[in-house]
Design an enzyme around this catalytic site. Structure first.
Site, PDB file in Angstrom:
ATOM      1  N   ASP A 173     -48.064 -46.302 -26.151  1.00  0.00           N
ATOM      2  CA  ASP A 173     -46.831 -45.482 -26.345  1.00  0.00           C
ATOM      3  C   ASP A 173     -46.666 -44.948 -27.707  1.00  0.00           C
ATOM      4  OD1 ASP A 173     -44.918 -43.949 -25.197  1.00  0.00           O
ATOM      5  OD2 ASP A 173     -43.416 -45.773 -25.622  1.00  0.00           O
ATOM      6  N   GLY A 174     -46.203 -43.685 -27.844  1.00  0.00           N
ATOM      7  CA  GLY A 174     -45.910 -43.034 -29.103  1.00  0.00           C
ATOM      8  C   GLY A 174     -46.879 -41.793 -29.279  1.00  0.00           C
ATOM      9  N   GLY A 220     -46.326 -38.736 -28.423  1.00  0.00           N
ATOM     10  CA  GLY A 220     -45.599 -37.584 -28.402  1.00  0.00           C
ATOM     11  C   GLY A 220     -45.040 -37.678 -29.985  1.00  0.00           C
ATOM     12  N   ARG A 236     -47.374 -31.814 -28.417  1.00  0.00           N
ATOM     13  CA  ARG A 236     -47.421 -33.265 -27.904  1.00  0.00           C
ATOM     14  C   ARG A 236     -48.909 -33.322 -27.400  1.00  0.00           C
ATOM     15  NH1 ARG A 236     -43.300 -36.250 -26.320  1.00  0.00           N
ATOM     16  NH2 ARG A 236     -44.799 -37.259 -24.453  1.00  0.00           N
ATOM     17  N   ARG A 289     -40.154 -52.898 -23.527  1.00  0.00           N
ATOM     18  CA  ARG A 289     -40.178 -52.857 -22.221  1.00  0.00           C
ATOM     19  C   ARG A 289     -41.644 -52.813 -21.295  1.00  0.00           C
ATOM     20  NH1 ARG A 289     -36.834 -47.972 -23.012  1.00  0.00           N
ATOM     21  NH2 ARG A 289     -38.381 -45.981 -23.204  1.00  0.00           N
ATOM     22  N   SER A 317     -48.589 -43.549 -16.559  1.00  0.00           N
ATOM     23  CA  SER A 317     -47.963 -44.396 -15.499  1.00  0.00           C
ATOM     24  C   SER A 317     -47.745 -43.505 -14.270  1.00  0.00           C
ATOM     25  CB  SER A 317     -46.621 -44.838 -16.068  1.00  0.00           C
ATOM     26  OG  SER A 317     -45.544 -43.846 -16.203  1.00  0.00           O
ATOM     27  N   ASN A 362     -45.104 -41.051 -15.100  1.00  0.00           N
ATOM     28  CA  ASN A 362     -45.515 -40.159 -16.062  1.00  0.00           C
ATOM     29  C   ASN A 362     -45.985 -38.706 -15.364  1.00  0.00           C
ATOM     30  OD1 ASN A 362     -47.236 -42.462 -18.565  1.00  0.00           O
ATOM     31  ND2 ASN A 362     -45.107 -41.453 -18.434  1.00  0.00           N
TER      32      ASN A 362
END
Ligand code: IPE
Ligand code: IPE
Ligand code: MG
Length: 222
Positions: A9-10, A12, A22, A175, A54, A57
């Protein structure tokens, strides 16, 4: 440790820090996958899974999801010779039925060419959801053996019984976001603030060294 997984994650936010769109974050993130995979192998870990997209997503803009699928196709083509030379089994886990035929072909070809290898494995979780994985396992089992058998369920999951020992999530949130809901049952969870494109082999090594000190109980006592 046998299996490590990354929730990447991260991308963007990384692009934001560079004042770029992005997609530049996804591009840098994508090019970090093989780099981190080879570091895992150097650290003695034979199996790694990278969460690239995901199920949820898929509700992002078509422009963004198309670009991420383009990057998947591009990076498989870029690394296929390395995978073959290093005898790495490659697999995409997730629902890829919606992908354009040309990308599915790239995936299937890479999977086929590397299917004979069994020491090292690199999985990309793509349009993957932990809930999808469980439902898909149940449906496949019933198609296969005609009934539901609790003990056999793990055999039908996208990972089989190879559950991750350690899950690292970059990007600051704590999470799972629908990642490996069944398989994470006894995974160690590590959350770092580093944005995925900045996640480095050095940081990985530090986390692995700390992981080695953890006593895992699996519910038992000595
Ligand atoms: C992770 O980065 C990659 C995907 C989920 C596709 P994000 O795109 O979620 O990046 P942030 O969280 O917005 O920074
Ligand atoms: C998790 O990131 C999924 C991937 C890294 C592929 P998200 O950005 O989708 O997670 P949420 O929406 O912040 O929970
Ligand atoms: Mg995110």
């Amino acid at each position: 440790m046998n299996h490590i997984a990354f929730i990447m994650d991260g991308n963007g936010r990384w692009a934001n820090t560079q004042k770029k769109a992005r997609k530049h974050g996804h591009e840098s993130g994508s090019s970090n996958v093989y780099n981190i995979f080879t570091s895992c192998v150097d650290l003695g870990i034979n199996s790694a899974t990278f969460f690239a997209l995901s199920s949820e997503n898929m509700y992002r803009s078509k422009e963004e999801t198309d670009y991420i699928s383009y990057l998947l196709d591009k990076s498989i083509k870029h690394h296929i010779n390395d995978l073959l030379n290093n005898k790495v089994k490659f697999k995409v886990i997730g629902d890829i039925t919606y992908l354009p035929i040309s990308i599915k072909k790239t995936i299937e070809q890479a999977e086929q060419l590397t299917s004979k290898f069994n020491k090292f494995s690199l999985n990309i979780a793509y349009n993957y959801g932990g809930q999808w994985d469980i439902i898909n396992a149940v449906e496949t089992m019933i198609d296969d053996i005609g009934s539901f058998d609790n003990d056999k369920l793990p055999d039908y999951l996208s990972t089989g019984r190879n559950f991750p020992d350690l899950i690292i999530r970059t990007g600051g949130y704590r999470r799972l976001s629908n990642f490996m809901l069944w398989q994470s049952v006894y995974s160690e969870l590590v959350f770092v603030d580093t944005l995925w494109p900045d996640f480095s082999p050095d940081e990985l090594k530090k986390i692995i060294n700390e992981y080695k000190l953890i006593k895992r109980n699996f519910g038992k006592v000595d």
